[in-house]
Design a protein around this motif. Sequence first.
Motif, PDB file in Angstrom:
ATOM      1  N   TRP A   1      52.203  36.238  39.759  1.00  0.00           N
ATOM      2  CA  TRP A   1      51.589  36.437  40.999  1.00  0.00           C
ATOM      3  C   TRP A   1      51.530  38.139  40.849  1.00  0.00           C
ATOM      4  N   LEU A   2      50.377  38.414  41.480  1.00  0.00           N
ATOM      5  CA  LEU A   2      50.016  39.929  41.681  1.00  0.00           C
ATOM      6  C   LEU A   2      49.911  40.208  43.374  1.00  0.00           C
ATOM      7  N   HIS A   3      50.495  41.317  43.667  1.00  0.00           N
ATOM      8  CA  HIS A   3      50.349  41.811  45.229  1.00  0.00           C
ATOM      9  C   HIS A   3      49.434  43.023  45.263  1.00  0.00           C
ATOM     10  N   LEU A   4      48.400  42.627  45.947  1.00  0.00           N
ATOM     11  CA  LEU A   4      47.206  43.830  45.915  1.00  0.00           C
ATOM     12  C   LEU A   4      47.267  44.163  47.487  1.00  0.00           C
ATOM     13  N   VAL A   5      46.902  45.630  47.360  1.00  0.00           N
ATOM     14  CA  VAL A   5      46.900  46.127  48.888  1.00  0.00           C
ATOM     15  C   VAL A   5      45.720  47.295  48.861  1.00  0.00           C
ATOM     16  N   ASP A   6      44.952  46.996  49.782  1.00  0.00           N
ATOM     17  CA  ASP A   6      43.581  48.067  50.009  1.00  0.00           C
ATOM     18  C   ASP A   6      44.005  49.041  51.021  1.00  0.00           C
ATOM     19  N   LEU A   7      44.848  50.370  50.547  1.00  0.00           N
ATOM     20  CA  LEU A   7      45.147  51.188  51.319  1.00  0.00           C
ATOM     21  C   LEU A   7      44.123  51.830  52.179  1.00  0.00           C
ATOM     22  N   ASN A   8      42.961  51.994  51.738  1.00  0.00           N
ATOM     23  CA  ASN A   8      41.817  52.703  52.560  1.00  0.00           C
ATOM     24  C   ASN A   8      41.566  51.613  53.673  1.00  0.00           C
TER      25      ASN A   8
ATOM     26  N   VAL B   1      45.891  34.964  36.795  1.00  0.00           N
ATOM     27  CA  VAL B   1      47.404  34.624  37.870  1.00  0.00           C
ATOM     28  C   VAL B   1      46.912  34.642  39.219  1.00  0.00           C
ATOM     29  N   PRO B   2      47.518  34.074  40.202  1.00  0.00           N
ATOM     30  CA  PRO B   2      47.047  34.210  41.641  1.00  0.00           C
ATOM     31  C   PRO B   2      47.415  35.486  42.150  1.00  0.00           C
ATOM     32  N   ALA B   3      46.730  36.141  43.005  1.00  0.00           N
ATOM     33  CA  ALA B   3      47.037  37.130  43.626  1.00  0.00           C
ATOM     34  C   ALA B   3      46.829  37.287  45.332  1.00  0.00           C
ATOM     35  N   GLN B   4      47.754  38.110  45.854  1.00  0.00           N
ATOM     36  CA  GLN B   4      47.691  38.203  47.485  1.00  0.00           C
ATOM     37  C   GLN B   4      47.209  39.369  47.776  1.00  0.00           C
ATOM     38  N   LEU B   5      46.455  39.509  48.657  1.00  0.00           N
ATOM     39  CA  LEU B   5      45.600  40.823  49.001  1.00  0.00           C
ATOM     40  C   LEU B   5      46.177  41.075  50.770  1.00  0.00           C
ATOM     41  N   GLY B   6      46.210  42.416  50.882  1.00  0.00           N
ATOM     42  CA  GLY B   6      46.507  42.747  52.381  1.00  0.00           C
ATOM     43  C   GLY B   6      45.647  44.035  52.560  1.00  0.00           C
ATOM     44  N   GLY B   7      45.252  44.764  53.621  1.00  0.00           N
ATOM     45  CA  GLY B   7      44.505  45.830  53.947  1.00  0.00           C
ATOM     46  C   GLY B   7      43.271  45.964  54.504  1.00  0.00           C
ATOM     47  N   GLY B   8      43.150  46.096  55.748  1.00  0.00           N
ATOM     48  CA  GLY B   8      41.795  46.067  56.470  1.00  0.00           C
ATOM     49  C   GLY B   8      41.412  44.701  56.643  1.00  0.00           C
ATOM     50  N   ILE B   9      42.107  43.578  56.604  1.00  0.00           N
ATOM     51  CA  ILE B   9      41.708  42.089  56.797  1.00  0.00           C
ATOM     52  C   ILE B   9      41.713  41.637  58.178  1.00  0.00           C
ATOM     53  N   ARG B  10      40.668  41.986  59.135  1.00  0.00           N
ATOM     54  CA  ARG B  10      41.098  41.719  60.510  1.00  0.00           C
ATOM     55  C   ARG B  10      40.184  40.889  61.509  1.00  0.00           C
ATOM     56  N   ASP B  11      39.381  40.113  60.576  1.00  0.00           N
ATOM     57  CA  ASP B  11      38.583  39.013  61.167  1.00  0.00           C
ATOM     58  C   ASP B  11      38.233  37.939  60.311  1.00  0.00           C
ATOM     59  N   MET B  12      37.840  36.578  60.795  1.00  0.00           N
ATOM     60  CA  MET B  12      37.883  35.364  59.907  1.00  0.00           C
ATOM     61  C   MET B  12      36.663  35.825  58.877  1.00  0.00           C
TER      62      MET B  12
ATOM     63  N   VAL C   1      45.762  35.794  51.554  1.00  0.00           N
ATOM     64  CA  VAL C   1      45.653  36.619  52.330  1.00  0.00           C
ATOM     65  C   VAL C   1      46.521  37.091  53.327  1.00  0.00           C
ATOM     66  N   ILE C   2      46.939  38.579  53.376  1.00  0.00           N
ATOM     67  CA  ILE C   2      48.122  39.049  54.125  1.00  0.00           C
ATOM     68  C   ILE C   2      47.511  39.751  55.397  1.00  0.00           C
ATOM     69  N   LEU C   3      47.985  39.118  56.399  1.00  0.00           N
ATOM     70  CA  LEU C   3      47.496  39.725  57.827  1.00  0.00           C
ATOM     71  C   LEU C   3      48.546  40.392  58.438  1.00  0.00           C
TER      72      LEU C   3
END
Length: 239
Positions: free
Chosen positions: A46-53, A75-86, A100-102
């Motif tokens: 797995w990978l853990h990705l974060v959009d800090l900006n 490989v599957p990746a999870q992503l967080g950072g700036g995801i605030r609407d559907m 997706v990480i909320l």
Amino acid sequence: MILYPAIDLKDGQCVRLFKGEMDEATVFSDNPAAQARAFVDAGCEWLHLVDLNGAFEGRPVNAEAVEAILAAVDVPAQLGGGIRDMATIDAWLEKGIRRVILGTVAVENPELVREAARKHPGRIAVGIDARHGKVATRGWAEETEIDATDLARQFEDAGVAAIIYTDINRDGAMQGPNVAETAALANAVSIPVIASGGVSSLADLKALRDSGAPLDGAISGRALYDGALDLAEALRVLA
């Protein structure tokens, strides 16, 4: 336990922050896709990705880098950072992000988390970032009086896939994870918990593994870039 190598993105580069401070970013690579391939070549699942900006601006900022990573690895990746609407949730899942990480919206709009979990079963995680046990939002810039465990319990019946719990004061500090608080959170809820913040050695991973809590995984970033933690060896230990 799954080990998630972290790729934190700032201005299109792989960086690590020190305790969440954007002005204390260390750049480790200007080629996120190549870094992702290196982690996969070492055996990560797995990978853990974060959009800090994005976390600060409330919208995707490093989309180009994320898409390059998705194109480079299988490989599957999870992503967080700036995801605030559907719409943003839908878009990332359609582009190939597995989960997706909320974070901020879990505090500010918990119904969106519930709606997203119903719409995308198994593909929505809640990011709970805390200082001294209290939740911080909007790129860790805003602190609340909400207890991390209380927030986690709000989503017990929501169908979220995981909780990513980050102790901000440990993040990037190479001081070891907050095993006690992470284990307490994992024991307080039935949702799988992934530990984040401070994982800097094999001993840290073993401490989390042997904490007595049913931890689903752990995230590590700086230690992998610095060489303090060998990814292939860490994967063997957790296997």
